[in-house]
Design an enzyme around this catalytic site. Structure first.
Site, short mmCIF file in Angstrom:
data_model
loop_
_atom_site.label_atom_id
_atom_site.label_comp_id
_atom_site.label_asym_id
_atom_site.label_seq_id
_atom_site.Cartn_x
_atom_site.Cartn_y
_atom_site.Cartn_z
N ASP A 78 0.54 -1.29 -0.17
CA ASP A 78 -0.04 -0.28 0.01
C ASP A 78 1.10 1.12 0.28
OD1 ASP A 78 -1.76 -1.55 -0.12
OD2 ASP A 78 -2.40 -1.00 2.06
N GLY A 79 2.14 1.07 0.58
CA GLY A 79 2.78 2.28 0.58
C GLY A 79 3.51 2.72 -0.91
N GLU B 59 -4.97 10.16 4.51
CA GLU B 59 -5.22 11.49 5.66
C GLU B 59 -4.18 12.29 5.64
OE1 GLU B 59 -2.76 9.51 6.89
OE2 GLU B 59 -4.32 7.92 7.00
N ARG C 264 -8.03 21.74 22.59
CA ARG C 264 -6.65 21.69 22.45
C ARG C 264 -6.25 19.71 22.60
NH1 ARG C 264 -8.31 26.28 24.27
NH2 ARG C 264 -7.59 27.76 24.99
N TYR D 46 -4.75 5.22 10.15
CA TYR D 46 -4.13 6.38 11.03
C TYR D 46 -5.41 6.16 11.64
CZ TYR D 46 -1.33 9.48 14.23
OH TYR D 46 -1.55 10.05 15.41
N SER E 240 -6.08 3.94 14.04
CA SER E 240 -5.91 3.58 15.40
C SER E 240 -5.83 4.04 16.28
CB SER E 240 -4.45 3.55 15.37
OG SER E 240 -3.43 4.78 14.82
#
Length: 275
Positions: free
Chosen positions: A46-47, A123, A148, A163, A166
Site C-alpha cells: 500500500d505504501g 489522510e 486542545r 492511522y 488506530s
C-alpha cells in the site's frame, strides 16, 4: 494501452517487475512508459501505491491503478505476486472497467496570504512538535469546538483503515463520500472540552482548522510532511477528483478488513471444519 510499472526496491518486487515487463512485451499489445500512462501498476504494498498516487496525482482523471502486493494482501492491492499469469490475462482482456474512491482535498492558507493545495488518498494530520496544539474547528464556516491536544486527523473512507483507525476512528466503506475527523490525545477537563469522539461529515460539508499563531506545526499529507510557513488555516473537503482502480475481479471490502485485522477465516481454514 500505455502502462507504467512502479515498484519499490525490495528484491521480490524487482523480480516481479522484471517478469511482468517480459510478459507484457511478449504480448505486444502494450506500451510500457512512465509518461502519461493509462494504467499504473504498483508492485510492493500500500505504501508503494501511495507513492505512485502522489507521483501521478496531476493525471489521475485518466489513470487507473492496479496494486500488486509482494507481502500480505493490502487494502489497495488486488493481486499477489504469484498471480502474474492471471494479471497478464486480465490486462489483455481489459475493457476499461474501474471502481472509484473519494479523495481528500486539502487547502492550506498561510499568514502571508499565500495558499497551497493538495489531495490525499488516506489522510492528513496536523499537530505541534512538543506543545499542546490549540485550534478552532469550523464545519461549513460555523464554529464547532475549540480543540486542545496533540493534533487532529482527517481521513478518507479508504484511509479510515489506516492511522484514523488506530486513533479510534470508525471504518468507513469506500463507497461513502464522507470525511472523518479523529482527535489525537485531546485534553478534556473542567476548562477545556471537545466532543472527544470521531465525527463523520457529509459530502457537501467541509472542515476548517484555524490554529493559534505558531511556527512549529507539522502538517502531513498521507506520508509526506509539510513544515514550511506559519499556518493560518487548513480546509478539508471531499475532492472533485477521485482515484480509479482497474478492477478486474470483485474483492469485497469487508473481506479485506477481516483479513487485515481479524484473520478468523484464515485461522478457521487452517483448523479445518469443526465436528
Amino acid at each position: 494501452m500505455k502502462i507504467a510499472i512502479f515498484s519499490n526496491d525490495k528484491p521480490k518486487s524487482r523480480t516481479f517487475q522484471r517478469r511482468l515487463r517480459r510478459e507484457l512485451y511478449r504480448l505486444g499489445k502494450f506500451e510500457l512508459t512512465s509518461h502519461d500512462p493509462d494504467i499504473v501498476i504498483t508492485v510492493g504494498g500500500d505504501g508503494t501505491l501511495l507513492s505512485a498516487f502522489h507521483r501521478y496525482a496531476h493525471q489521475i482523471d485518466h489513470i487507473r491503478f492496479i496494486g500488486v502486493h509482494t507481502g500480505h494482501l493490502g487494502f489497495y492491492t488486488d493481486w499477489r505476486d504469484y498471480e502474474l499469469p492471471e494479471l497478464v490475462e486480465a490486462l489483455a482482456k481489459d475493457s476499461g472497467q474501474s471502481v472509484s474512491y473519494p479523495l481528500l482535498d486539502v487547502t492550506i492558507q498561510y499568514f502571508d496570504q499565500s495558499k497551497e493545495h493538495y489531495i490525499a488518498l488516506n489522510e492528513s494530520t496536523i499537530r505541534r512538535v512538543n506543545k499542546t496544539m490549540k485550534t478552532d474547528i469550523y464545519i461549513r464556516d460555523e464554529l464547532f469546538e475549540s480543540f486542545r491536544g496533540d493534533g487532529l486527523c482527517i481521513s478518507t473512507p479508504t484511509g479510515s483503515t489506516a492511522y484514523s483507525k488506530s486513533l479510534g476512528g470508525a471504518v468507513l466503506h469506500p463507497r461513502l463520500k464522507a470525511l472523518q475527523m479523529t482527535e489525537i490525545a485531546s485534553i478534556n477537563n473542567r476548562l477545556f472540552r471537545t466532543l472527544s469522539s470521531p465525527i463523520v461529515i457529509a459530502p457537501d460539508e467541509y472542515i476548517t482548522l484555524r490554529p493559534d499563531a505558531q511556527e512549529d506545526y507539522i502538517l502531513t499529507i498521507d506520508s509526506f510532511t509539510h513544515r514550511e510557513r506559519p499556518i493560518a488555516a487548513v480546509t478539508f473537503r471531499i475532492a472533485d477528483e477521485a482515484i480509479h482502480f482497474a478492477r478486474y475481479r470483485h474483492m469485497h471490502f469487508w473481506d479485506r478488513v477481516e483479513d487485515a485485522f481479524i484473520g478468523s477465516k484464515q485461522l478457521h481454514s487452517k483448523r479445518g471444519p469443526q465436528g
